[in-house]
Design a protein around this motif. Structure first.
Motif, PDB file in Angstrom:
ATOM      1  N   UNK A  15      -0.472  15.924   0.974  1.00  0.00           N
ATOM      2  CA  UNK A  15      -0.873  16.806   0.079  1.00  0.00           C
ATOM      3  C   UNK A  15      -2.125  16.144  -0.422  1.00  0.00           C
ATOM      4  N   UNK A  16      -3.044  17.186  -0.510  1.00  0.00           N
ATOM      5  CA  UNK A  16      -4.491  16.898  -1.149  1.00  0.00           C
ATOM      6  C   UNK A  16      -5.195  15.673  -0.805  1.00  0.00           C
ATOM      7  N   UNK A  17      -5.270  15.436   0.552  1.00  0.00           N
ATOM      8  CA  UNK A  17      -5.675  14.185   1.085  1.00  0.00           C
ATOM      9  C   UNK A  17      -7.209  14.036   0.853  1.00  0.00           C
ATOM     10  N   UNK A  18      -7.727  15.220   0.780  1.00  0.00           N
ATOM     11  CA  UNK A  18      -9.131  15.165   0.520  1.00  0.00           C
ATOM     12  C   UNK A  18      -9.638  15.120  -1.009  1.00  0.00           C
ATOM     13  N   UNK A  47       0.881  -1.245   0.005  1.00  0.00           N
ATOM     14  CA  UNK A  47      -0.078   0.164   0.002  1.00  0.00           C
ATOM     15  C   UNK A  47       0.774   0.972  -0.129  1.00  0.00           C
ATOM     16  N   UNK A  48       0.267   2.334  -0.401  1.00  0.00           N
ATOM     17  CA  UNK A  48       0.725   3.497  -0.473  1.00  0.00           C
ATOM     18  C   UNK A  48       1.448   4.023   0.755  1.00  0.00           C
ATOM     19  N   UNK A  49       0.797   4.071   1.807  1.00  0.00           N
ATOM     20  CA  UNK A  49       1.120   4.751   3.007  1.00  0.00           C
ATOM     21  C   UNK A  49       2.326   3.642   3.622  1.00  0.00           C
ATOM     22  N   UNK A  50       2.305   2.418   3.306  1.00  0.00           N
ATOM     23  CA  UNK A  50       3.017   1.627   4.015  1.00  0.00           C
ATOM     24  C   UNK A  50       4.507   2.108   3.176  1.00  0.00           C
ATOM     25  N   UNK A  51       4.474   2.094   1.819  1.00  0.00           N
ATOM     26  CA  UNK A  51       5.393   2.319   0.957  1.00  0.00           C
ATOM     27  C   UNK A  51       6.363   3.511   1.507  1.00  0.00           C
ATOM     28  N   UNK A  52       5.506   4.578   1.815  1.00  0.00           N
ATOM     29  CA  UNK A  52       6.132   5.676   2.275  1.00  0.00           C
ATOM     30  C   UNK A  52       6.874   5.726   3.655  1.00  0.00           C
ATOM     31  N   UNK A  53       6.145   4.739   4.516  1.00  0.00           N
ATOM     32  CA  UNK A  53       6.770   4.611   5.760  1.00  0.00           C
ATOM     33  C   UNK A  53       8.322   4.007   5.734  1.00  0.00           C
ATOM     34  N   UNK A  99      -6.481   6.258  -6.014  1.00  0.00           N
ATOM     35  CA  UNK A  99      -5.290   5.353  -6.075  1.00  0.00           C
ATOM     36  C   UNK A  99      -3.945   5.806  -6.012  1.00  0.00           C
ATOM     37  N   UNK A 100      -3.684   7.172  -5.545  1.00  0.00           N
ATOM     38  CA  UNK A 100      -2.300   7.587  -5.368  1.00  0.00           C
ATOM     39  C   UNK A 100      -2.484   8.613  -4.014  1.00  0.00           C
ATOM     40  N   UNK A 101      -1.237   8.530  -3.419  1.00  0.00           N
ATOM     41  CA  UNK A 101      -0.996   9.161  -2.114  1.00  0.00           C
ATOM     42  C   UNK A 101       0.288   9.897  -2.604  1.00  0.00           C
ATOM     43  N   UNK A 102      -0.111  11.311  -2.055  1.00  0.00           N
ATOM     44  CA  UNK A 102       1.131  12.510  -2.219  1.00  0.00           C
ATOM     45  C   UNK A 102       1.687  13.031  -1.225  1.00  0.00           C
TER      46      UNK A 102
END
Length: 294
Positions: free
Chosen positions: A86-89, A69-75, A117-120
């Motif tokens: 950024x732009x979470x909403x 997942x995106x958050x896991x990868x960033x962690x 489908x994207x986390x920035x």
């Protein structure tokens, strides 16, 4: 805002981020549950989620890099306490009133906890500030919608305005068919934003993960100043089965995989997940030193 308020805000943000990362990894259950097992998609080795999380979802048996997942990868790559989303909403919308699409979007949001489908985010890697975007294949196979294109474009523009390096982790099945031409337009939109970013001297590192295909490959994923890839990732426009059916010939073994793309010059380096943070930190330091001496 007082320094105490800033500290409280940062701590709350980091706790929320870590909870999302743990949820992505499947280890965020608040109470005891029976162990959940995950099977390797390549060798079919079976182990609990906790075991997979300790190995960063890389199979200890065959080395296959499972999607994450995106958050896991960033962690796994950002310095602790530096994550700012950024732009979470910003959410996906049914721009064409496509039959059943709204219900599918709601189901994806409920299943993944994502709006798209994207986390920035902006954060630091090795103490160097950077803008990051991560496509999450759990949400409509990381397909590019109008919202995905908008979030990535905004991340690029933020990096341009703040003179920060940009890193995009791609994982996608391509354009989202429920949004038709509006999805395809995001290819030109993100590409134009990257062109403006490059004109300002920005560094763009593109990281290709499994799979990176379709319109994402044909646009921003292929435009990095430095091209990295995880081992075994499928990288291309059309998949090998489609190509074989089209040309009527058998493709070489490993065609379109990271190692094949490295051998043929499409990527600069294949980097195991366990070495990704260190590799990115080194590249960012080299770029920062180069800017100082330019």
């Amino acid at each position: 805002m007082s320094s105490m308020s800033k500290l409280f805000s940062a701590n709350t943000r980091e706790r929320t981020f870590q909870l999302k990362a743990q949820r992505d990894a499947g280890i965020a259950a608040p109470v005891w549950q029976a162990p959940q097992f995950v099977t390797c998609k390549k060798c079919e080795r079976r182990a609990t989620r906790q075991v997979w999380a300790r190995s960063l979802y890389v199979c200890p048996n065959c080395g296959n890099h499972q999607p994450i997942g995106g958050y896991y990868r960033l962690s796994l790559v950002l310095d602790h306490g530096t994550f700012q989303e950024l732009d979470a909403d910003l959410q996906a919308r049914d721009v064409l009133n496509f039959p059943g699409y709204e219900d599918k979007l709601n189901a994806q949001k409920s299943k993944t906890g994502l709006n798209e489908a994207v986390v920035t985010a902006v954060g630091k890697i090795g103490g160097i500030a950077v803008v990051t975007a991560v496509l999450d294949s759990r949400f409509f196979m990381g397909s590019m919608s109008t919202a995905v294109g908008e979030k990535i474009t905004r991340a690029i523009e933020y990096a341009t305005a703040k003179h920060l390096p940009l890193i995009i982790f791609s994982a996608s099945g391509g354009a989202r068919m429920q949004e038709g031409i509006f999805s395809l337009m995001q290819m030109a939109k993100t590409t134009a934003a990257l062109e403006r970013f490059g004109e300002k001297g920005g560094l763009y590192i593109s990281v290709l993960t499994h799979p990176t295909t379709g319109g994402v490959t044909a646009s921003f994923a292929s435009l990095g100043d430095i091209m990295l890839a995880e081992p075994g990732a499928l990288i291309g426009f059309a998949g090998p089965r489609v190509i074989e059916q089209t040309i009527g010939e058998k493709l070489p073994a490993g065609f379109q995989r990271s190692e094949f793309q490295l051998e043929h010059g499409f990527v600069d380096q294949v980097v195991p997940r366990s070495e990704m943070r260190e590799t990115l930190a080194l590249l960012l330091r080299l770029h920062a030193q180069g800017r100082k001496h330019s």
